[in-house]
Design a protein around this motif. Structure first.
Motif, mmCIF file in Angstrom:
data_model
loop_
_atom_site.group_PDB
_atom_site.id
_atom_site.type_symbol
_atom_site.label_atom_id
_atom_site.label_comp_id
_atom_site.label_asym_id
_atom_site.label_seq_id
_atom_site.Cartn_x
_atom_site.Cartn_y
_atom_site.Cartn_z
ATOM 1 N N HIS A 53 65.369 52.008 42.527
ATOM 2 C CA HIS A 53 65.514 50.821 43.358
ATOM 3 C C HIS A 53 64.895 51.048 44.739
ATOM 4 N N VAL A 54 65.233 52.154 45.374
ATOM 5 C CA VAL A 54 64.714 52.456 46.712
ATOM 6 C C VAL A 54 63.196 52.659 46.669
ATOM 7 N N ALA A 55 62.697 53.355 45.667
ATOM 8 C CA ALA A 55 61.245 53.565 45.554
ATOM 9 C C ALA A 55 60.516 52.233 45.417
ATOM 10 N N ALA A 56 61.051 51.336 44.607
ATOM 11 C CA ALA A 56 60.419 50.026 44.423
ATOM 12 C C ALA A 56 60.491 49.203 45.711
ATOM 13 N N VAL A 57 61.600 49.282 46.425
ATOM 14 C CA VAL A 57 61.724 48.568 47.691
ATOM 15 C C VAL A 57 60.679 49.062 48.686
ATOM 16 N N VAL A 58 60.484 50.365 48.740
ATOM 17 C CA VAL A 58 59.494 50.931 49.668
ATOM 18 C C VAL A 58 58.104 50.388 49.349
ATOM 19 N N VAL A 59 57.748 50.326 48.074
ATOM 20 C CA VAL A 59 56.442 49.780 47.680
ATOM 21 C C VAL A 59 56.358 48.306 48.059
ATOM 22 N N ALA A 60 57.394 47.541 47.786
ATOM 23 C CA ALA A 60 57.389 46.108 48.112
ATOM 24 C C ALA A 60 57.246 45.899 49.619
ATOM 25 N N ILE A 61 57.960 46.681 50.394
ATOM 26 C CA ILE A 61 57.865 46.556 51.849
ATOM 27 C C ILE A 61 56.450 46.906 52.318
ATOM 28 N N ALA A 62 55.859 47.929 51.716
ATOM 29 C CA ALA A 62 54.502 48.320 52.102
ATOM 30 C C ALA A 62 53.483 47.230 51.776
ATOM 31 N N PHE A 63 53.681 46.514 50.687
ATOM 32 C CA PHE A 63 52.729 45.483 50.285
ATOM 33 C C PHE A 63 52.974 44.134 50.963
ATOM 34 N N THR A 64 54.129 43.942 51.571
ATOM 35 C CA THR A 64 54.421 42.659 52.212
ATOM 36 C C THR A 64 53.419 42.314 53.312
ATOM 37 N N PRO A 65 53.122 43.215 54.254
ATOM 38 C CA PRO A 65 52.127 42.846 55.275
ATOM 39 C C PRO A 65 50.722 42.667 54.695
ATOM 40 N N VAL A 66 50.421 43.357 53.615
ATOM 41 C CA VAL A 66 49.124 43.160 52.961
ATOM 42 C C VAL A 66 49.013 41.713 52.509
ATOM 43 N N GLN A 67 50.096 41.203 51.940
ATOM 44 C CA GLN A 67 50.124 39.808 51.491
ATOM 45 C C GLN A 67 49.960 38.845 52.658
ATOM 46 N N TRP A 68 50.616 39.137 53.755
ATOM 47 C CA TRP A 68 50.546 38.249 54.919
ATOM 48 C C TRP A 68 49.166 38.255 55.562
#
Length: 132
Positions: free
Chosen positions: A16-31
């Protein structure tokens, strides 16, 4: 800061934590990526896949038990899965306004809102950040 509470946690928590870290890292890429461009689409697929892992892995985390083995976080996870399907469907239909709104709600609720909750005393990430 110490990773000991996380390394001692159940595999579902670690995933769960590993996936959250990836999602957080990709969020600004999306923005920051051009909407509808290749980077936005590819990183969006990665982001959605990791958010599915975030939501599904949370279903196996039962530290808070308000209703049997479940808590409000499990409702948020179910809502996240529904929201992801809706947002993806709206993007495919060309309804970008609804897609953007749904994704903003998911980021605010599933990443920011739930993230703040995980920093509360007694939670694993609080122990990680506050140290021994």
């Amino acid at each position: 800061m110490t990773l000991d509470p996380l390394t001692a946690a159940a595999p579902a928590v670690q995933l769960h934590v590993a996936a959250v870290v990836v999602a957080i890292a990709f969020t600004p890429v999306q923005w920051l990526a051009r909407r509808g461009g290749r980077v936005h689409r590819v990183s969006g697929r990665i982001w959605i896949a990791t958010m599915v892992v975030v939501a599904l892995s949370s279903m196996f985390i039962h530290q808070l038990r308000l209703w049997g083995p479940f808590s409000p976080i499990h409702l948020l996870s179910a809502g996240t899965l529904v929201g992801l399907a809706y947002a993806l469907g709206q993007a495919r239909r060309g309804n970008i306004r609804a897609h953007r709104r749904a994704m903003t709600i998911i980021v605010a609720g599933a990443l920011v809102g739930a993230g703040v909750f995980t920093l509360a005393p007694g939670r694993i990430l609080h122990a990680v950040l506050s140290g021994p």
